[in-house]
Design a protein around this motif. Structure first.
Motif, PDB file in Angstrom:
ATOM      1  N   GLY A  88       0.802  -1.226   0.000  1.00  0.00           N
ATOM      2  CA  GLY A  88       0.000   0.000   0.000  1.00  0.00           C
ATOM      3  C   GLY A  88       0.829   1.268   0.000  1.00  0.00           C
ATOM      4  N   LEU A  89       2.054   1.196  -0.497  1.00  0.00           N
ATOM      5  CA  LEU A  89       2.949   2.344  -0.488  1.00  0.00           C
ATOM      6  C   LEU A  89       2.844   3.146  -1.780  1.00  0.00           C
ATOM      7  CD1 LEU A  89       6.163   0.590   0.873  1.00  0.00           C
ATOM      8  CD2 LEU A  89       4.558   2.026   2.160  1.00  0.00           C
ATOM      9  N   GLU A  90       2.900   4.441  -1.649  1.00  0.00           N
ATOM     10  CA  GLU A  90       3.050   5.316  -2.806  1.00  0.00           C
ATOM     11  C   GLU A  90       4.533   5.621  -2.895  1.00  0.00           C
ATOM     12  OE1 GLU A  90       0.450   8.685  -3.090  1.00  0.00           O
ATOM     13  OE2 GLU A  90      -1.130   7.607  -2.021  1.00  0.00           O
ATOM     14  N   VAL A  91       5.176   5.134  -3.949  1.00  0.00           N
ATOM     15  CA  VAL A  91       6.634   5.193  -4.050  1.00  0.00           C
ATOM     16  C   VAL A  91       7.070   5.873  -5.343  1.00  0.00           C
ATOM     17  CG1 VAL A  91       7.070   3.142  -2.641  1.00  0.00           C
ATOM     18  CG2 VAL A  91       6.666   2.884  -5.081  1.00  0.00           C
ATOM     19  N   ALA A  92       8.296   6.353  -5.313  1.00  0.00           N
ATOM     20  CA  ALA A  92       8.942   6.896  -6.503  1.00  0.00           C
ATOM     21  C   ALA A  92      10.051   5.940  -6.916  1.00  0.00           C
ATOM     22  CB  ALA A  92       9.522   8.277  -6.190  1.00  0.00           C
ATOM     23  N   ASP A  93      10.194   5.718  -8.222  1.00  0.00           N
ATOM     24  CA  ASP A  93      11.286   4.880  -8.725  1.00  0.00           C
ATOM     25  C   ASP A  93      12.626   5.519  -8.377  1.00  0.00           C
ATOM     26  OD1 ASP A  93       9.755   2.905  -9.833  1.00  0.00           O
ATOM     27  OD2 ASP A  93      10.251   3.348 -11.908  1.00  0.00           O
ATOM     28  N   GLU A  94      13.571   4.691  -7.972  1.00  0.00           N
ATOM     29  CA  GLU A  94      14.921   5.153  -7.657  1.00  0.00           C
ATOM     30  C   GLU A  94      15.916   4.307  -8.445  1.00  0.00           C
ATOM     31  OE1 GLU A  94      17.963   6.849  -7.075  1.00  0.00           O
ATOM     32  OE2 GLU A  94      16.387   7.829  -5.901  1.00  0.00           O
ATOM     33  N   PRO A  95      16.332   4.774  -9.639  1.00  0.00           N
ATOM     34  CA  PRO A  95      17.258   3.999 -10.474  1.00  0.00           C
ATOM     35  C   PRO A  95      18.568   3.652  -9.771  1.00  0.00           C
ATOM     36  CG  PRO A  95      16.367   5.865 -11.693  1.00  0.00           C
ATOM     37  CD  PRO A  95      15.933   6.032 -10.269  1.00  0.00           C
ATOM     38  N   GLY A  96      19.016   4.473  -8.840  1.00  0.00           N
ATOM     39  CA  GLY A  96      20.254   4.196  -8.114  1.00  0.00           C
ATOM     40  C   GLY A  96      20.161   2.978  -7.217  1.00  0.00           C
ATOM     41  N   LEU A  97      18.948   2.477  -7.007  1.00  0.00           N
ATOM     42  CA  LEU A  97      18.736   1.284  -6.182  1.00  0.00           C
ATOM     43  C   LEU A  97      18.359   0.064  -7.030  1.00  0.00           C
ATOM     44  CD1 LEU A  97      16.842   2.861  -3.153  1.00  0.00           C
ATOM     45  CD2 LEU A  97      19.263   2.221  -3.323  1.00  0.00           C
ATOM     46  N   ALA A  98      18.656   0.119  -8.318  1.00  0.00           N
ATOM     47  CA  ALA A  98      18.391  -1.032  -9.192  1.00  0.00           C
ATOM     48  C   ALA A  98      19.207  -2.231  -8.734  1.00  0.00           C
ATOM     49  CB  ALA A  98      18.739  -0.687 -10.638  1.00  0.00           C
ATOM     50  N   GLY A  99      18.680  -3.416  -8.952  1.00  0.00           N
ATOM     51  CA  GLY A  99      19.380  -4.640  -8.579  1.00  0.00           C
ATOM     52  C   GLY A  99      20.668  -4.827  -9.369  1.00  0.00           C
ATOM     53  N   LEU A 100      21.451  -5.802  -8.950  1.00  0.00           N
ATOM     54  CA  LEU A 100      22.711  -6.139  -9.601  1.00  0.00           C
ATOM     55  C   LEU A 100      22.454  -6.549 -11.054  1.00  0.00           C
ATOM     56  CD1 LEU A 100      25.799  -6.798  -9.315  1.00  0.00           C
ATOM     57  CD2 LEU A 100      25.086  -9.103  -8.673  1.00  0.00           C
ATOM     58  N   ASP A 101      23.175  -5.929 -11.970  1.00  0.00           N
ATOM     59  CA  ASP A 101      23.077  -6.285 -13.384  1.00  0.00           C
ATOM     60  C   ASP A 101      23.938  -7.523 -13.617  1.00  0.00           C
ATOM     61  OD1 ASP A 101      23.188  -6.554 -16.140  1.00  0.00           O
ATOM     62  OD2 ASP A 101      24.019  -4.564 -16.504  1.00  0.00           O
ATOM     63  N   VAL A 102      23.273  -8.666 -13.872  1.00  0.00           N
ATOM     64  CA  VAL A 102      24.004  -9.913 -14.089  1.00  0.00           C
ATOM     65  C   VAL A 102      24.124 -10.264 -15.569  1.00  0.00           C
ATOM     66  CG1 VAL A 102      23.563 -10.889 -11.807  1.00  0.00           C
ATOM     67  CG2 VAL A 102      21.937 -11.289 -13.664  1.00  0.00           C
ATOM     68  N   GLY A 103      23.927  -9.274 -16.416  1.00  0.00           N
ATOM     69  CA  GLY A 103      24.168  -9.450 -17.842  1.00  0.00           C
ATOM     70  C   GLY A 103      23.479 -10.665 -18.433  1.00  0.00           C
ATOM     71  N   ARG A 104      24.234 -11.486 -19.123  1.00  0.00           N
ATOM     72  CA  ARG A 104      23.658 -12.637 -19.840  1.00  0.00           C
ATOM     73  C   ARG A 104      23.152 -13.739 -18.909  1.00  0.00           C
ATOM     74  NH1 ARG A 104      29.131 -13.390 -20.356  1.00  0.00           N
ATOM     75  NH2 ARG A 104      29.897 -15.463 -19.806  1.00  0.00           N
ATOM     76  N   TRP A 105      23.452 -13.676 -17.626  1.00  0.00           N
ATOM     77  CA  TRP A 105      22.960 -14.682 -16.685  1.00  0.00           C
ATOM     78  C   TRP A 105      21.517 -14.410 -16.251  1.00  0.00           C
ATOM     79  CZ3 TRP A 105      27.607 -15.202 -12.773  1.00  0.00           C
ATOM     80  CH2 TRP A 105      28.708 -15.759 -13.439  1.00  0.00           C
ATOM     81  N   ARG A 106      20.970 -13.287 -16.622  1.00  0.00           N
ATOM     82  CA  ARG A 106      19.604 -12.919 -16.229  1.00  0.00           C
ATOM     83  C   ARG A 106      18.619 -14.037 -16.578  1.00  0.00           C
ATOM     84  NH1 ARG A 106      16.281  -7.982 -15.667  1.00  0.00           N
ATOM     85  NH2 ARG A 106      14.329  -8.381 -16.741  1.00  0.00           N
ATOM     86  N   GLY A 107      17.826 -14.448 -15.605  1.00  0.00           N
ATOM     87  CA  GLY A 107      16.806 -15.476 -15.810  1.00  0.00           C
ATOM     88  C   GLY A 107      17.283 -16.898 -15.588  1.00  0.00           C
ATOM     89  N   ALA A 108      18.591 -17.111 -15.557  1.00  0.00           N
ATOM     90  CA  ALA A 108      19.131 -18.457 -15.346  1.00  0.00           C
ATOM     91  C   ALA A 108      19.293 -18.709 -13.845  1.00  0.00           C
ATOM     92  CB  ALA A 108      20.479 -18.595 -16.046  1.00  0.00           C
ATOM     93  N   SER A 109      19.315 -19.973 -13.470  1.00  0.00           N
ATOM     94  CA  SER A 109      19.585 -20.304 -12.067  1.00  0.00           C
ATOM     95  C   SER A 109      21.096 -20.375 -11.872  1.00  0.00           C
ATOM     96  CB  SER A 109      18.946 -21.640 -11.691  1.00  0.00           C
ATOM     97  OG  SER A 109      19.640 -22.705 -12.315  1.00  0.00           O
ATOM     98  N   LEU A 110      21.524 -20.221 -10.629  1.00  0.00           N
ATOM     99  CA  LEU A 110      22.946 -20.331 -10.324  1.00  0.00           C
ATOM    100  C   LEU A 110      23.442 -21.734 -10.678  1.00  0.00           C
ATOM    101  CD1 LEU A 110      25.434 -18.897  -9.273  1.00  0.00           C
ATOM    102  CD2 LEU A 110      24.774 -19.578  -6.958  1.00  0.00           C
ATOM    103  N   ALA A 111      22.607 -22.754 -10.473  1.00  0.00           N
ATOM    104  CA  ALA A 111      22.994 -24.125 -10.826  1.00  0.00           C
ATOM    105  C   ALA A 111      23.219 -24.258 -12.335  1.00  0.00           C
ATOM    106  CB  ALA A 111      21.931 -25.113 -10.356  1.00  0.00           C
ATOM    107  N   GLU A 112      22.342 -23.661 -13.137  1.00  0.00           N
ATOM    108  CA  GLU A 112      22.504 -23.724 -14.595  1.00  0.00           C
ATOM    109  C   GLU A 112      23.790 -23.028 -15.034  1.00  0.00           C
ATOM    110  OE1 GLU A 112      17.744 -23.650 -15.800  1.00  0.00           O
ATOM    111  OE2 GLU A 112      18.866 -21.754 -15.668  1.00  0.00           O
ATOM    112  N   VAL A 113      24.004 -21.837 -14.519  1.00  0.00           N
ATOM    113  CA  VAL A 113      25.200 -21.089 -14.894  1.00  0.00           C
ATOM    114  C   VAL A 113      26.444 -21.823 -14.402  1.00  0.00           C
ATOM    115  CG1 VAL A 113      26.449 -18.916 -14.610  1.00  0.00           C
ATOM    116  CG2 VAL A 113      23.979 -18.890 -14.949  1.00  0.00           C
ATOM    117  N   GLY A 114      26.364 -22.398 -13.198  1.00  0.00           N
ATOM    118  CA  GLY A 114      27.493 -23.146 -12.653  1.00  0.00           C
ATOM    119  C   GLY A 114      27.842 -24.366 -13.488  1.00  0.00           C
ATOM    120  N   ALA A 115      26.829 -24.998 -14.067  1.00  0.00           N
ATOM    121  CA  ALA A 115      27.080 -26.162 -14.918  1.00  0.00           C
ATOM    122  C   ALA A 115      27.709 -25.753 -16.249  1.00  0.00           C
ATOM    123  CB  ALA A 115      25.778 -26.918 -15.167  1.00  0.00           C
ATOM    124  N   GLU A 116      27.305 -24.593 -16.768  1.00  0.00           N
ATOM    125  CA  GLU A 116      27.808 -24.124 -18.066  1.00  0.00           C
ATOM    126  C   GLU A 116      29.135 -23.386 -17.951  1.00  0.00           C
ATOM    127  OE1 GLU A 116      24.743 -21.820 -19.972  1.00  0.00           O
ATOM    128  OE2 GLU A 116      23.267 -23.431 -19.707  1.00  0.00           O
TER     129      GLU A 116
END
Length: 189
Positions: A64-92
């Motif tokens: 129920g919060l009224e919030v403003a976007d804060e780009p400086g608090l964006a999550g870690l950019d994991v590049g091409r690993w986005r959407g993959a599991s750590l197990a999948e990336v670890g295997a590859e």
């Protein structure tokens, strides 16, 4: 002057449940219900911010919060690993994952290193230290980890040793250069 920052981790989503790097998926039904159940349990804030990720925005809405976007608090950019599991990336890419987990300056995925993330959130935290009053921010777990590392002056490898459960609050109080940390309050308690 004392600033207070309360960081709220997002509710559960499929990506969190499956230990996948965030791919922009929505909260699952149980996560949304838990966020809605915790609505009203947060202190009044002078400003409310949100990481630009989907699960953070949906958690903020559920709370129920009224919030403003804060780009400086964006999550870690994991590049091409986005959407993959750590197990999948670890295997590859086992050597790349091992080095990434051991070397905070390494970014084999083509995104942001852990050191880069910690430095980015440290700048944000320094700016937040100039704001008198409460700042509430719904942010990805890695943002919470990075802020705790920088606020405590901990070595960057400590980043991987900090667990941030869904829908918990981490509070920082102080000012730029000197912060106290309170971790792990479950929302709704």
């Amino acid at each position: 002057m004392t600033s207070r920052v309360m960081l709220i981790s997002p509710a559960i989503s499929a990506a969190l449940r499956e230990a996948r790097f965030d791919d922009g998926c929505a909260l699952d039904a149980s996560g949304l219900r838990l966020a809605q159940a915790a609505a009203g349990s947060l202190p009044a804030a002078d400003r409310a911010l949100v990481s630009p990720g989907v699960r953070c925005r949906e958690t903020a809405a559920g709370l129920g919060l009224e919030v403003a976007d804060e780009p400086g608090l964006a999550g870690l950019d994991v590049g091409r690993w986005r959407g993959a599991s750590l197990a999948e990336v670890g295997a590859e890419e086992p050597e790349a994952v091992a080095r990434w987990l051991a070397d905070p300056s390494y970014a084999p995925h083509g995104g942001e290193s852990v050191r880069g993330l910690c430095d980015r959130v440290a700048k944000w935290l320094d700016a937040a230290g100039q704001f008198e009053g409460w700042t509430l921010a719904v942010v990805e777990p890695e943002i919470v980890r990075a802020m705790v590392v920088r606020a405590l002056g901990a070595p960057e490898p400590a980043f991987w040793r900090i667990d941030v459960p869904p829908l918990t609050a981490t509070e920082l109080s102080g000012r730029a250069g000197r912060w106290n940390v309170r971790v792990g309050r479950t929302l709704g308690d």
